[in-house]
Design an enzyme around this catalytic site. Sequence first.
Site, short mmCIF file in Angstrom:
data_model
loop_
_atom_site.label_atom_id
_atom_site.label_comp_id
_atom_site.label_asym_id
_atom_site.label_seq_id
_atom_site.Cartn_x
_atom_site.Cartn_y
_atom_site.Cartn_z
N CYS A 88 0.84 -1.20 0.00
CA CYS A 88 0.00 0.00 0.00
C CYS A 88 0.87 1.25 0.00
O CYS A 88 1.98 1.25 0.50
CB CYS A 88 -0.89 0.02 1.24
N ASN A 144 -1.47 0.93 5.96
CA ASN A 144 -0.61 -0.02 5.25
C ASN A 144 -0.22 -1.07 6.29
O ASN A 144 0.27 -0.73 7.36
CB ASN A 144 0.63 0.71 4.71
N GLY A 145 -0.47 -2.36 6.01
CA GLY A 145 -0.09 -3.41 6.95
C GLY A 145 -1.30 -4.27 7.31
O GLY A 145 -2.27 -4.35 6.56
N LYS A 197 13.45 -14.39 -12.77
CA LYS A 197 13.21 -13.24 -13.65
C LYS A 197 12.23 -13.59 -14.75
O LYS A 197 11.27 -12.89 -15.04
CB LYS A 197 14.54 -12.77 -14.25
N HIS A 215 19.96 -36.88 -11.60
CA HIS A 215 19.19 -37.44 -10.47
C HIS A 215 17.71 -37.18 -10.62
O HIS A 215 16.96 -37.29 -9.65
CB HIS A 215 19.72 -36.86 -9.16
N LYS A 264 6.12 -4.53 -5.28
CA LYS A 264 7.56 -4.26 -5.19
C LYS A 264 8.10 -4.61 -3.81
O LYS A 264 9.19 -5.12 -3.69
CB LYS A 264 7.83 -2.78 -5.48
N ARG A 294 4.45 0.40 -6.44
CA ARG A 294 4.44 -0.49 -5.28
C ARG A 294 3.42 -1.61 -5.44
O ARG A 294 3.39 -2.53 -4.64
CB ARG A 294 4.14 0.31 -4.01
N GLU A 300 18.22 -17.17 -10.24
CA GLU A 300 17.76 -15.81 -10.50
C GLU A 300 17.21 -15.68 -11.91
O GLU A 300 16.19 -15.03 -12.13
CB GLU A 300 18.90 -14.82 -10.25
N TRP A 318 -3.12 -2.57 -1.58
CA TRP A 318 -2.87 -3.94 -2.08
C TRP A 318 -3.63 -4.83 -1.12
O TRP A 318 -3.27 -4.96 0.05
CB TRP A 318 -1.37 -4.22 -2.06
N GLU A 321 8.61 -14.34 -13.36
CA GLU A 321 7.85 -13.29 -12.66
C GLU A 321 7.38 -12.18 -13.61
O GLU A 321 6.42 -11.49 -13.29
CB GLU A 321 8.65 -12.68 -11.51
C1 AGP Z 1 12.53 -10.06 -7.38
O1 AGP Z 1 12.55 -9.64 -8.74
C2 AGP Z 1 11.27 -9.69 -6.65
N1 AGP Z 1 10.99 -8.31 -6.77
C3 AGP Z 1 11.24 -10.22 -5.23
O2 AGP Z 1 11.66 -11.58 -5.25
C4 AGP Z 1 12.14 -9.46 -4.22
O3 AGP Z 1 13.50 -9.73 -4.50
C5 AGP Z 1 11.80 -9.96 -2.82
O4 AGP Z 1 10.45 -9.66 -2.57
C6 AGP Z 1 12.68 -9.34 -1.73
O5 AGP Z 1 12.47 -7.95 -1.70
P1 AGP Z 1 13.52 -7.07 -0.85
O6 AGP Z 1 14.84 -7.24 -1.51
O7 AGP Z 1 13.00 -5.67 -0.93
O8 AGP Z 1 13.53 -7.60 0.54
#
Ligand code: AGP
Length: 618
Positions: free
Chosen positions: A2, A107-108, A493, A512, A613, A27, A489, A81, A496
């Site tokens: 949020c 927010n929360g 990428k 395996h 984010k 966000r 990674e 959110w 996502e």
């Molecule tokens: C990665 O592309 C994502 N945005 C997500 O996995 C992110 O790395 C994860 O939520 C951790 O966020 P942070 O680094 O702000 O803690």
Amino acid sequence: MCGIIGITGRDDALEHIMAGLGRLEYRGYDSAGVVIANSSASGMDDGQLDIVKRAGKLANLAGALQGGSLTGRTGIGHTRWATHGAPNDVNAHPHTDPSGRVAVVHNGIIENYQALKAGLSEREYASATDTEVVAHLVAEELDRVDGGDLLEAVRRVVGRLEGAFSLCFVTLDAPDTIVVAKREAPLIVAHADGVGYCASDVAALIAHTKQVSALHDDQLARITPDGVEVIGLDGSPAEAHSYEVSWDLAAAEKQGYDHFMLKEIHEQPQAVLDTLRDRLTDGKLHLDELRTDEHELGRIDKVFIVACGTSLHSGMVGKLAIEHWAGVPVEVEVASEFRYRDPILNPHTLVIAISQSGETSDTIAAATHAQDQRAPVLAIVNVVGSTLARQADGVLYTHAGPEVAVASTKAFTTQIVGCLLVGLYLAQVRHAMYASEAEDTLRRLQQLPGALEKVLELDGQIRDLADRYKDVHYTMFIGRHTGLPIAYEGALKLKEISYLHAEAFPAGEMKHGPIALIEEGSLVVALAPEGHVFSKMVSNIQEVKARGASVIAIGTEGSTAALAEHADHILTIPEASHELASPVLSVVPLQLLAYHVAVALGKDVDQPRNLAKTVTVE
Ligand code: AGP
């Protein structure tokens, strides 16, 4: 998560609230709303709290506001959110008590809202949210406190709340006042030129001021056009964490790139350069902040690295670096698992928490668990003044600048650099490495920005590969040693932002089980940079080729001959100045591959579905 922005003391408050919400869009949200404390034209006390809120994107809210008469000098805006209650107009924030006397955005998560709701006399609730209960509670307290003091009413209510929250209130009783409260979810306050501000993220405020203050947990503030008053939960005056934002507005914009993600991929040379800068004082490495005895760090005998998502993958490189240079055993743990499995912690165990935002709930909770067990926490974070940065016993800041795209790129490569720096730092404080060796290694890392510029020249070749393979519904990434975290990674990428299936495996694991997936037309991305496991990777590439796979190999200049015999495509990167630094280079082709596949498929690259984010809730 949020987004919140509050403004008091300017006639065009609504216009700037909407602009601020626009800077918080990245966000991730699914509804938005505003409230303006709109004293009547006559100035009598029959003013009202004008609220407009809509499900969906900001454009829906802007449409609802068109031609409206929302004027007033004080207001708050919110992008939500959904955590409790579906994303619809009713559940959007702000929420009010039944009489419309108090409005709140949040927010929360209020974890005990059901119990609090039960304690309120039979009430009508307009929404299914935890937030609305707080409005009811504060309105009830306003009747009890002297002079209808909103700050005191909120303070009394916050003492009864459990969970993580940043709350922002306005009331009819004091139309030029905003009251905020903060616990585990970020909240910034500021005052400039006779205007008071609050926000969940500096990006919403840097158009107005760069001098801001981050509230600590269980702090509240009264914000008026005359200034900001901060108190603790006990009501006594308190100090927030004041600092100057180093970013400018332009840095938070796309600057000509089609997407924030592409801009941020191309910012990596500068981000890595900035992260490496000024790391030596009198020939010795130092952290950015240290609130524990450095000699204590010299006595650690175990390290845990905790993080989520992409940040976790950088920690996998950190493990290799710390064990190699500092000679300390390292375990890398998913932050959301760490506190639930009784990890063995003591003052000689160092917990390294890695987080771009410094606000990820699970990572903060893991750090809190460590500190509760008296284990020191070292944070590698990108946001100055973030919750994790302020909570940790030591901090190493990455200097990636604002990362807006949900898919993390420049934060990741600077986190790897941060991990390398921490590995060298720990080696130094443990006397496992001469200062001259650390200095020499640091000097070798200075070659990375130039090498990154060369990797970015692969963009056209990678875009062609993306067009060729964009319809492949499953991609397997394989790697060994420093290539394995990058395989993980690369898979993250791709999935996502393109929503295509992708998995990563240690290349040695193929026989395996995973190799059963390989058939004619399978796509395999193999991390095969120069290094002590290179020949093993060539064998793995032969194995999958023999079963009909197409192979994209990431190889190092001068050692691709063996790859050319087997791989269908080779993406050649410069040799890294140190094998442990090669992930900084080898990840970039995979970032670009994911980006171009997602663009080719017409996906919302910067705000992928279902993702936010920063995940500030469990
Ligand atoms: C990665 O592309 C994502 N945005 C997500 O996995 C992110 O790395 C994860 O939520 C951790 O966020 P942070 O680094 O702000 O803690």
